[in-house]
Design an enzyme around this catalytic site. Structure first.
Site, PDB file in Angstrom:
ATOM      1  CD  GLU A  93      -2.721  -1.027   0.414  1.00  0.00           C
ATOM      2  OE1 GLU A  93      -2.815  -0.560  -0.484  1.00  0.00           O
ATOM      3  OE2 GLU A  93      -2.711  -2.203  -0.283  1.00  0.00           O
ATOM      4  CG  ASP A 108       2.299  -7.056  -6.208  1.00  0.00           C
ATOM      5  OD1 ASP A 108       2.110  -6.522  -5.050  1.00  0.00           O
ATOM      6  OD2 ASP A 108       2.353  -7.363  -7.347  1.00  0.00           O
TER       7      ASP A 108
END
Length: 427
Positions: free
Chosen positions: A284, A371
């Site tokens: 996040e 990611d």
């Protein structure tokens, strides 16, 4: 082009786009159902050591059940859309309110409120079935009928308290701000969106869920250290009682500027290891590191500006109303502003459905970038194992149809995400 010809052209284009869009979505959903069902009994080789056959079958059944139910929702939604537009539903509601209330702001607000109320009542059976039948069948629903009804009442009251004044302001601008009303209305809409980012975490979200400060000292220290390392400041770390309503897990950032906060579902903290929690949080944080939120807001600003400008022009064209099944009030001086807003909101999604893959592709690109950032800050193994647990807990299929993915998925499927992590290919 004459107004009558333009009206016929719009009717034809709208009907054609509606039919083609519905056919496309039915075809994509059918592909997804067949593809997932075909691979129901075989766990992909990449997940054979971590995902059980039972869990894989549950995810397949859940996906197929939702997709089949979605076919019914799509058909019903298309019928309702036709009813509102070409079959005269919105025109009837407008004329009935005109006779009852007369013209003016009260009638326009009543039209907007009546449209929302009728639409919500029509969608209510689908929401109930989704929650208390499908989610219940697969063990995800935790909400009680009493809590569901309480949420509904709160949503209605909150929607009216916020939506009606905002709608009244925009309608007033449409009638009083001249030919450039759309520019002023756009400014109000953007200001509202930014304000909502500030007040939602502290005033609105707590009306529906309880948010407790993260009490686990070890987790709080790790998370705080990670955020400091990533240059991110938040006003607080909170745990949300998501388990009151659903067994699904998640974590998210909310707020804007000084009101930013990190929120963990209690189900997520109960399921993931400390390292996995760090990895999910780092993902996040990657969205902020790559300015995905700012880019999304900038895109929203640009698209909404174009939308308001288009609405500003269409609202003055009689064929825009008649082409979508409505008789405008152009002769007696009664305003058409609420009609223009509703017709625009009904018609735009019919035409923009064909470009939705572009936005989905951009979103998947952002997920890959997040990611990669998470791996640079935490353990790739932890992120991989956390994603697998989340996919399993949320019964997300590991074998989606590739075409369906390209069109709809905002997040890459598990196989692509884990393969990218394992290969070390940069985002």
């Amino acid at each position: 082009m004459s107004a009558s010809l333009a009206s016929l052209s719009l009717t034809g284009a709208f009907a054609l786009a509606l039919v083609l869009g519905l056919a496309l979505r039915f075809w994509l959903a059918s592909r997804q159902i067949r593809h997932v069902a075909r691979h129901r009994d075989t766990v992909p080789a990449a997940f054979a050591q971590t995902i059980t056959t039972q869990a894989h079958r549950k995810a397949a059944d859940y996906t197929v059940t939702k997709a089949r139910f979605g076919l019914l929702e799509m058909a019903f939604g298309a019928a309702v859309l036709l009813g509102w537009t070409l079959l005269g539903g919105l025109d009837w509601l407008n004329q009935a309110l005109m006779q009852w209330i007369g013209g003016g702001m009260a009638q326009q607000l009543a039209l907007l409120a009546g449209f929302v109320l009728i639409g919500s009542l029509l969608e209510l059976p689908f929401s109930l079935y989704q929650t208390f039948v499908i989610e219940e069948r697969f063990g995800f629903n935790k909400i009680t009928p009493k809590l569901w009804f309480s949420d509904l009442v709160k949503s209605v009251v909150l929607g009216a308290a916020i939506g009606l004044p905002l709608a009244a302001l925009i309608l007033w601008l449409m009638g009083a701000a001249g030919s450039l009303w759309w520019l002023w209305a756009w400014g109000v809409w953007m200001g509202f969106n930014l304000l909502a980012q500030l007040i939602y975490p502290t005033f609105i979200a707590p009306l529906f869920n309880k948010f407790q400060p993260l009490e686990d000292d070890a987790t709080r220290e790790r998370v705080t250290s990670l955020m400091q390392r990533c240059g991110f400041k938040a006003r607080g770390l909170f745990v949300m009682d998501g388990s009151r309503r659903s067994a699904h897990s998640n974590a998210y950032f909310t707020g804007f500027g000084a009101s930013k906060r990190v929120v963990f579902y209690d189900t997520l903290l109960a399921r993931l290891s400390p390292g996995e929690v760090d990895a999910v949080l780092a993902h996040e944080l990657g969205h902020f590191r790559h300015n995905h939120i700012r880019k999304m807001l900038a895109g929203l600003f640009a698209m909404s500006l174009a939308g308001f400008a288009l609405l500003g022009w269409l609202s003055t064209q009689s064929w825009f109303y008649t082409g979508l099944g409505v008789t405008p009030n152009l002769q007696d001086g009664a305003p058409n502003d609420a009609l223009a807003l509703l017709l625009f909101l009904l018609a735009v999604p019919v035409f923009t459905v064909f470009i939705s893959p572009l936005f989905a592709q951009l979103s998947r690109k952002h997920e890959f970038e997040a990611d990669a950032y998470a791996i640079s800050q935490t353990s790739g193994a932890d992120l991989s194992s956390a994603l697998l647990k989340l996919y399993e807990d949320n019964a997300s299929t590991l074998t989606p149809d590739p075409v369906f993915v390209k069109f709809y998925y905002s997040h890459p499927p598990a196989s692509e995400r884990l393969a990218r992590m394992a290969s070390g290919v940069p985002a």
